[in-house]
Design an enzyme around this catalytic site. Structure first.
Site, PDB file in Angstrom:
ATOM      1  N   HIS A 197      22.502  20.252  31.713  1.00 17.02           N
ATOM      2  CA  HIS A 197      22.976  21.458  32.401  1.00 17.02           C
ATOM      3  C   HIS A 197      23.574  22.432  31.385  1.00 17.02           C
ATOM      4  O   HIS A 197      24.758  22.757  31.435  1.00 17.02           O
ATOM      5  CB  HIS A 197      24.010  21.084  33.467  1.00 17.02           C
ATOM      6  CG  HIS A 197      23.634  21.526  34.838  1.00 17.02           C
ATOM      7  ND1 HIS A 197      22.501  21.079  35.468  1.00 17.02           N
ATOM      8  CD2 HIS A 197      24.220  22.409  35.696  1.00 17.02           C
ATOM      9  CE1 HIS A 197      22.406  21.643  36.660  1.00 17.02           C
ATOM     10  NE2 HIS A 197      23.436  22.467  36.821  1.00 17.02           N
ATOM     11  N   ASP A 201      25.495  28.728  34.641  1.00 14.50           N
ATOM     12  CA  ASP A 201      24.890  28.845  35.966  1.00 14.50           C
ATOM     13  C   ASP A 201      23.393  29.081  35.786  1.00 14.50           C
ATOM     14  O   ASP A 201      22.937  29.480  34.714  1.00 14.50           O
ATOM     15  CB  ASP A 201      25.528  29.999  36.743  1.00 14.50           C
ATOM     16  CG  ASP A 201      25.163  29.973  38.218  1.00 14.50           C
ATOM     17  OD1 ASP A 201      24.792  28.892  38.715  1.00 14.50           O
ATOM     18  OD2 ASP A 201      25.238  31.027  38.872  1.00 14.50           O
ATOM     19  N   GLY A 202      22.625  28.830  36.839  1.00 15.69           N
ATOM     20  CA  GLY A 202      21.192  29.096  36.792  1.00 15.69           C
ATOM     21  C   GLY A 202      20.352  27.958  36.269  1.00 15.69           C
ATOM     22  O   GLY A 202      19.145  28.114  36.095  1.00 15.69           O
ATOM     23  N   GLY A 204      19.407  25.032  37.670  1.00 14.97           N
ATOM     24  CA  GLY A 204      18.403  24.531  38.607  1.00 14.97           C
ATOM     25  C   GLY A 204      17.207  25.453  38.677  1.00 14.97           C
ATOM     26  O   GLY A 204      16.058  25.014  38.605  1.00 14.97           O
ATOM     27  N   ARG A 208      13.127  24.845  37.224  1.00  8.94           N
ATOM     28  CA  ARG A 208      11.882  24.990  37.979  1.00  8.94           C
ATOM     29  C   ARG A 208      10.950  26.014  37.329  1.00  8.94           C
ATOM     30  O   ARG A 208       9.728  25.870  37.383  1.00  8.94           O
ATOM     31  CB  ARG A 208      12.217  25.320  39.436  1.00  8.94           C
ATOM     32  CG  ARG A 208      12.877  24.128  40.142  1.00  8.94           C
ATOM     33  CD  ARG A 208      13.196  24.394  41.587  1.00  8.94           C
ATOM     34  NE  ARG A 208      14.382  25.200  41.795  1.00  8.94           N
ATOM     35  CZ  ARG A 208      15.635  24.733  41.779  1.00  8.94           C
ATOM     36  NH1 ARG A 208      15.863  23.437  41.527  1.00  8.94           N
ATOM     37  NH2 ARG A 208      16.662  25.522  42.022  1.00  8.94           N
TER      38      ARG A 208
END
Length: 349
Positions: A197, A201-202, A204, A208
């Site tokens: 991670h 943020d961002g 996830g 993809r």
């Protein structure tokens, strides 16, 4: 370092990989639809992917709202965070689909994709394209966007640069030596990336995006025509469970890759099966058309537009028959009517 000594190919994984690879090889034959129909499939899949991927992270925008927003993006005021996330995701996906050949898997390019992903988000301005500086353990969200619990703990800000360097080095070696099947390499890359991670943020959404990029690089050219993100959204509980089961073991002596590998391969299977159904439906629709309608479509593909007079001249068909045939093609979404009266003409949808 990433320990893949415990990565075993079960019979289920072997079967799933074989099914996906068979479709990969058959895509040239399945993908012989008219370019405008393929484009329509891709547009639908893109909307589904953007909507699903942002909703997985808590967005509330429906696919219809996503489509409406993107159709007016140049004039839209991106007031809400949901709208900002959708706009950024759409832009990065467009980049991936059109120039994936020119995007190497490096830390710098991953940071650049992250920067573009959060391009429209004012809240994220300070950390766009930069590794995290505070902890960001992962939470799961319900359908209303409320966080319902911590899924797993991620790498510390201190360890993140080293862990990302290790991941890229492992990927480069695995991709070059072909020690594992490309789908297994992609699956491991994604689950480790999410375990690290690396961004505030961002992560996830970016995971993809990277999945699509890697699948295209591995030769799965059909990927843009069927949304993997929507498959994941529809299996969100299984998605979080598989991540938690595998990621909790990654840093141990014997990582358990099977939960995530199984989920990932089954998701790819569902993605390709969904596309098979859509392609077959499109082909059946064309097969049901009368010969005159097919000739009209052939004519407009060659000339860019068609009128009643064109087809009277080319085929000797009566104006009344042509009027009914054109209506059928418009009703099915294969043609669009322009003008009125004697100035009427038709173009591809």
């Amino acid at each position: 370092m990433i320990n893949t000594e415990t990565l075993k190919i079960t019979l289920e994984l072997l079967t799933l990989i074989a099914e996906v690879d068979e479709f990969k090889g058959a895509w040239r034959a399945l993908g012989t639809l008219a370019p405008e129909r393929l484009k329509a499939l891709r547009n639908v899949a893109t909307i589904e992917s953007i909507g699903s991927s942002t909703r997985i992270e808590g967005s509330q925008l429906s696919d219809r709202e996503v489509e409406k927003l993107l159709s007016n993006l140049e004039i839209a005021r991106l007031g809400s965070r949901d709208e900002q996330e959708v706009a950024g995701y759409a832009e990065v996906m467009d980049t991936i689909i059109h120039v994936w050949q020119d995007i190497p898997i490096t830390e710098n390019y991953i940071k650049q994709l992250h920067r573009d992903l959060l391009k429209y988000s004012g809240k994220d301005e300070r950390h766009r394209g930069a590794y995290k500086t505070v902890r960001n353990d992962v939470g799961a969200f319900d359908d209303q966007g409320n966080m319902i619990g911590v899924v797993f703990q991620t790498a510390s800000p201190f360890d993140t640069p080293r862990r990302m360097e290790e991941l890229i080095a492992w990927f480069d070696e695995a991709w070059e030596t072909k020690h594992f099947h490309p789908l297994l390499i992609i699956a491991v890359f994604v689950v480790v990336f999410l375990e690290i991670h690396p961004f505030q943020d961002g992560n996830g959404r970016l995971s993809r995006v990277l999945t699509t990029l890697l699948l295209l690089k591995a030769g799965y050219a059909y990927v843009p025509y069927s949304s993997l993100e929507s498959v994941i959204e529809n299996s969100k509980e299984g998605y979080y469970l598989a991540l938690r089961q595998t990621q909790g073991t990654i840093r141990g002596d014997a990582p358990d890759w099977q939960p995530w590998l199984g989920f990932f391969m089954r998701a790819l299977q569902q993605q390709k099966r969904g596309l098979e159904v859509k392609v077959e439906r499109e082909k059946n629709a064309l097969m049901e058309l009368p010969e005159l309608a097919i000739k009209i479509l052939d004519y407009v593909r060659d000339h860019g537009r068609v009128t009643t007079r064109d087809m009277v001249r080319e085929e000797g068909a009566s104006p009344n028959t042509l009027k009914a045939t054109f209506k059928t093609l418009v009703d099915r979404g294969l043609l669009v009517r322009y003008g009125a009266g004697r100035s009427t003409w038709y173009g591809l949808n």
